[in-house]
Design a protein around this motif. Structure first.
Motif, PDB file in Angstrom:
ATOM      1  N   SER A   3     -10.360   2.097  -6.021  1.00  0.00           N
ATOM      2  CA  SER A   3     -11.473   3.589  -5.799  1.00  0.00           C
ATOM      3  C   SER A   3     -12.267   3.051  -4.792  1.00  0.00           C
ATOM      4  CB  SER A   3     -11.951   3.939  -7.154  1.00  0.00           C
ATOM      5  OG  SER A   3     -11.119   4.642  -8.020  1.00  0.00           O
ATOM      6  N   CYS A   4     -12.717   3.773  -3.983  1.00  0.00           N
ATOM      7  CA  CYS A   4     -13.677   3.438  -2.957  1.00  0.00           C
ATOM      8  C   CYS A   4     -14.614   4.657  -2.940  1.00  0.00           C
ATOM      9  CB  CYS A   4     -13.097   3.434  -1.389  1.00  0.00           C
ATOM     10  SG  CYS A   4     -11.775   2.089  -1.147  1.00  0.00           S
ATOM     11  N   ALA A   5     -15.734   4.541  -3.400  1.00  0.00           N
ATOM     12  CA  ALA A   5     -16.720   5.704  -3.598  1.00  0.00           C
ATOM     13  C   ALA A   5     -18.120   5.233  -3.376  1.00  0.00           C
ATOM     14  CB  ALA A   5     -16.497   6.282  -4.938  1.00  0.00           C
ATOM     15  N   LYS A   6     -19.125   6.502  -2.964  1.00  0.00           N
ATOM     16  CA  LYS A   6     -20.323   6.086  -2.877  1.00  0.00           C
ATOM     17  C   LYS A   6     -21.113   7.561  -3.126  1.00  0.00           C
ATOM     18  CE  LYS A   6     -24.304   4.813  -0.145  1.00  0.00           C
ATOM     19  NZ  LYS A   6     -24.871   4.018   1.210  1.00  0.00           N
ATOM     20  N   SER A   7     -22.005   7.636  -3.946  1.00  0.00           N
ATOM     21  CA  SER A   7     -22.915   8.904  -4.056  1.00  0.00           C
ATOM     22  C   SER A   7     -24.120   8.454  -3.865  1.00  0.00           C
ATOM     23  CB  SER A   7     -22.659   9.278  -5.590  1.00  0.00           C
ATOM     24  OG  SER A   7     -21.467   9.597  -5.742  1.00  0.00           O
ATOM     25  N   LEU A  15       0.885  -1.036  -0.159  1.00  0.00           N
ATOM     26  CA  LEU A  15       0.056  -0.231   0.044  1.00  0.00           C
ATOM     27  C   LEU A  15       0.884   1.331   0.197  1.00  0.00           C
ATOM     28  CD1 LEU A  15      -2.606  -1.015   2.753  1.00  0.00           C
ATOM     29  CD2 LEU A  15      -2.977  -1.108   0.444  1.00  0.00           C
ATOM     30  N   ASP A  16       0.598   2.153  -0.863  1.00  0.00           N
ATOM     31  CA  ASP A  16       1.462   3.168  -0.959  1.00  0.00           C
ATOM     32  C   ASP A  16       0.882   4.566  -0.207  1.00  0.00           C
ATOM     33  OD1 ASP A  16       3.214   1.913  -2.452  1.00  0.00           O
ATOM     34  OD2 ASP A  16       2.130   2.387  -4.245  1.00  0.00           O
ATOM     35  N   ARG A  17      -0.346   4.986  -0.681  1.00  0.00           N
ATOM     36  CA  ARG A  17      -0.959   6.145  -0.235  1.00  0.00           C
ATOM     37  C   ARG A  17      -2.758   6.120  -0.348  1.00  0.00           C
ATOM     38  NH1 ARG A  17       0.911   7.075  -5.078  1.00  0.00           N
ATOM     39  NH2 ARG A  17      -0.319   8.387  -6.516  1.00  0.00           N
ATOM     40  N   VAL A  18      -3.228   7.007   0.515  1.00  0.00           N
ATOM     41  CA  VAL A  18      -4.605   7.394   0.156  1.00  0.00           C
ATOM     42  C   VAL A  18      -4.828   8.737  -0.212  1.00  0.00           C
ATOM     43  CG1 VAL A  18      -5.070   7.399   2.662  1.00  0.00           C
ATOM     44  CG2 VAL A  18      -6.892   6.735   1.167  1.00  0.00           C
ATOM     45  N   LYS A  19      -5.857   9.307  -0.954  1.00  0.00           N
ATOM     46  CA  LYS A  19      -6.378  10.183  -1.288  1.00  0.00           C
ATOM     47  C   LYS A  19      -7.790  10.641  -0.926  1.00  0.00           C
ATOM     48  CE  LYS A  19      -6.300  13.831  -4.577  1.00  0.00           C
ATOM     49  NZ  LYS A  19      -5.334  14.904  -4.524  1.00  0.00           N
ATOM     50  N   ILE A  37      -7.980  11.438   8.104  1.00  0.00           N
ATOM     51  CA  ILE A  37      -7.666  12.208   6.728  1.00  0.00           C
ATOM     52  C   ILE A  37      -9.181  12.969   6.378  1.00  0.00           C
ATOM     53  CG2 ILE A  37      -8.840  10.151   5.668  1.00  0.00           C
ATOM     54  CD1 ILE A  37      -6.691  10.765   3.539  1.00  0.00           C
ATOM     55  N   ASP A  38      -8.891  14.153   5.691  1.00  0.00           N
ATOM     56  CA  ASP A  38     -10.326  14.977   5.535  1.00  0.00           C
ATOM     57  C   ASP A  38      -9.927  15.147   3.958  1.00  0.00           C
ATOM     58  OD1 ASP A  38     -12.261  16.620   6.075  1.00  0.00           O
ATOM     59  OD2 ASP A  38     -11.354  17.489   7.729  1.00  0.00           O
ATOM     60  N   ASP A  39     -11.407  15.968   3.469  1.00  0.00           N
ATOM     61  CA  ASP A  39     -11.222  16.220   2.252  1.00  0.00           C
ATOM     62  C   ASP A  39      -9.850  16.896   1.702  1.00  0.00           C
ATOM     63  OD1 ASP A  39     -13.947  15.294   2.368  1.00  0.00           O
ATOM     64  OD2 ASP A  39     -14.893  17.342   2.086  1.00  0.00           O
ATOM     65  N   GLY A  40      -9.557  16.460   0.206  1.00  0.00           N
ATOM     66  CA  GLY A  40      -8.479  17.029  -0.136  1.00  0.00           C
ATOM     67  C   GLY A  40      -6.990  16.618   0.418  1.00  0.00           C
ATOM     68  N   GLN A  41      -7.054  15.739   1.231  1.00  0.00           N
ATOM     69  CA  GLN A  41      -5.957  15.432   1.817  1.00  0.00           C
ATOM     70  C   GLN A  41      -5.234  13.961   1.220  1.00  0.00           C
ATOM     71  OE1 GLN A  41      -6.501  15.085   6.101  1.00  0.00           O
ATOM     72  NE2 GLN A  41      -4.864  16.479   6.465  1.00  0.00           N
ATOM     73  N   GLU A  42      -3.892  13.804   1.108  1.00  0.00           N
ATOM     74  CA  GLU A  42      -3.225  12.700   0.712  1.00  0.00           C
ATOM     75  C   GLU A  42      -2.255  11.958   1.665  1.00  0.00           C
ATOM     76  OE1 GLU A  42      -0.837  11.083  -3.345  1.00  0.00           O
ATOM     77  OE2 GLU A  42      -2.251  12.801  -3.307  1.00  0.00           O
ATOM     78  N   LEU A  43      -2.441  10.829   2.139  1.00  0.00           N
ATOM     79  CA  LEU A  43      -1.520  10.450   3.272  1.00  0.00           C
ATOM     80  C   LEU A  43      -0.749   9.225   2.611  1.00  0.00           C
ATOM     81  CD1 LEU A  43      -3.873  11.061   6.479  1.00  0.00           C
ATOM     82  CD2 LEU A  43      -2.070  12.556   5.547  1.00  0.00           C
ATOM     83  N   ARG A  73     -25.399   9.798   1.996  1.00  0.00           N
ATOM     84  CA  ARG A  73     -24.087   9.540   2.476  1.00  0.00           C
ATOM     85  C   ARG A  73     -23.339   9.594   1.077  1.00  0.00           C
ATOM     86  NH1 ARG A  73     -23.954   4.188   5.903  1.00  0.00           N
ATOM     87  NH2 ARG A  73     -21.774   4.744   6.053  1.00  0.00           N
ATOM     88  N   THR A  74     -22.548  10.144   1.111  1.00  0.00           N
ATOM     89  CA  THR A  74     -21.238  10.261  -0.167  1.00  0.00           C
ATOM     90  C   THR A  74     -19.731  10.094   0.627  1.00  0.00           C
ATOM     91  OG1 THR A  74     -22.994  11.570  -1.270  1.00  0.00           O
ATOM     92  CG2 THR A  74     -20.695  11.570  -2.050  1.00  0.00           C
ATOM     93  N   TRP A  75     -19.000   9.608  -0.152  1.00  0.00           N
ATOM     94  CA  TRP A  75     -17.575   9.506  -0.320  1.00  0.00           C
ATOM     95  C   TRP A  75     -16.826   9.244  -1.271  1.00  0.00           C
ATOM     96  CZ3 TRP A  75     -20.466   5.972   2.817  1.00  0.00           C
ATOM     97  CH2 TRP A  75     -20.215   4.559   2.169  1.00  0.00           C
ATOM     98  N   ARG A  76     -15.384   9.606  -1.208  1.00  0.00           N
ATOM     99  CA  ARG A  76     -14.749   9.056  -2.652  1.00  0.00           C
ATOM    100  C   ARG A  76     -13.210   9.211  -1.812  1.00  0.00           C
ATOM    101  NH1 ARG A  76     -12.839  12.364  -7.457  1.00  0.00           N
ATOM    102  NH2 ARG A  76     -11.696  10.888  -8.275  1.00  0.00           N
ATOM    103  N   TYR A  77     -12.511   8.018  -2.120  1.00  0.00           N
ATOM    104  CA  TYR A  77     -11.088   7.575  -1.794  1.00  0.00           C
ATOM    105  C   TYR A  77     -10.555   7.009  -2.961  1.00  0.00           C
ATOM    106  CZ  TYR A  77     -11.803   8.793   2.966  1.00  0.00           C
ATOM    107  OH  TYR A  77     -12.023   9.411   4.250  1.00  0.00           O
ATOM    108  N   GLU A  78      -9.316   7.210  -3.055  1.00  0.00           N
ATOM    109  CA  GLU A  78      -8.422   6.521  -3.963  1.00  0.00           C
ATOM    110  C   GLU A  78      -7.301   5.805  -3.291  1.00  0.00           C
ATOM    111  OE1 GLU A  78      -7.724   8.666  -7.445  1.00  0.00           O
ATOM    112  OE2 GLU A  78      -9.521   8.415  -8.107  1.00  0.00           O
ATOM    113  N   VAL A  79      -6.929   4.642  -3.168  1.00  0.00           N
ATOM    114  CA  VAL A  79      -5.879   3.844  -2.626  1.00  0.00           C
ATOM    115  C   VAL A  79      -4.926   3.733  -3.585  1.00  0.00           C
ATOM    116  CG1 VAL A  79      -5.083   2.142  -1.104  1.00  0.00           C
ATOM    117  CG2 VAL A  79      -7.463   3.165  -0.669  1.00  0.00           C
ATOM    118  N   TYR A  80      -3.835   3.836  -3.342  1.00  0.00           N
ATOM    119  CA  TYR A  80      -2.739   3.585  -4.443  1.00  0.00           C
ATOM    120  C   TYR A  80      -1.902   2.592  -3.881  1.00  0.00           C
ATOM    121  CZ  TYR A  80      -4.157   7.739  -6.864  1.00  0.00           C
ATOM    122  OH  TYR A  80      -5.040   8.576  -7.516  1.00  0.00           O
TER     123      TYR A  80
END
Length: 175
Positions: A154-158, A7-11, A46-52, A162-169
């Motif tokens: 990609s992890c997302a739900k619209s 696992l590298d990072r999550v956005k 983690i919050d909106d717009g962050q990449e860790l 409830r809505t969320w969107r993440y990308e795990v690299y």
């Protein structure tokens, strides 16, 4: 050959929690041949717009010798922690995941996710299940795995409530 998946990072584009940051973590396991490896990262705020980046000691999903004819069974789930768990027991949870997954007669990506979730909850002592943000499940012959970095899950739900969107690299290495 040696197979290594990290696992590298999550956005985070949008958190699941409407009142602030999420406590993002991943639980699951990988099985290739007779080798089983559990994964359980500690929650990252983690919050909106962050990449860790994932902590260096928690990045390895699988690392070991494999045959080209083996099949990778991978099951990972991303969560937002709602009720704080006893993360000092993380090592015990990893051992429980490994034992539970190792006892499966036939592993599959989706079965690995549910087994890891049950084992983690049993050790960390949750009263309320955490919000599952998404799953990555693979049941793929090793020879078909394409090595490289910046592979995206990609992890997302619209929805209206409830809505969320993440990308795990993550990275796959074959050597």
């Amino acid at each position: 050959m040696n197979l290594k998946i990290t696992l590298d990072r999550v956005k985070c584009y949008a958190t699941e929690d409407t009142s602030g940051s999420d406590e993002f973590y991943i639980a699951g396991a990988a099985v290739v041949g007779r080798k089983t490896q559990a994964i359980l990262t500690t929650p990252m705020e983690i919050d909106d717009g962050q990449e860790l980046a994932f902590p260096p000691d928690q990045r390895v999903v699988f690392n070991g010798p494999v045959a080209d004819t083996d099949t990778l069974h991978l099951g990972l789930a991303a969560y937002d922690e709602d009720v704080t768990a006893d993360w000092k027991k993380r090592g015990d949870a990893i051992r429980k995941i490994t034992a539970a997954v190792g006892a499966l007669p036939i592993p599959s990506g989706s079965l690995l996710v549910s087994t890891a979730s049950t084992a983690t909850d049993a050790i960390l002592g949750r009263i309320d299940p955490n919000d599952e943000l998404g799953r990555l499940t693979l049941d793929v012959p090793v020879r078909e795995l394409k090595p490289g970095a910046d592979k995206k899950w990609s992890c997302a739900k619209s929805g209206s409530l409830r809505t969320w969107r993440y990308e795990v690299y993550y990275t796959i290495e074959k050597a």
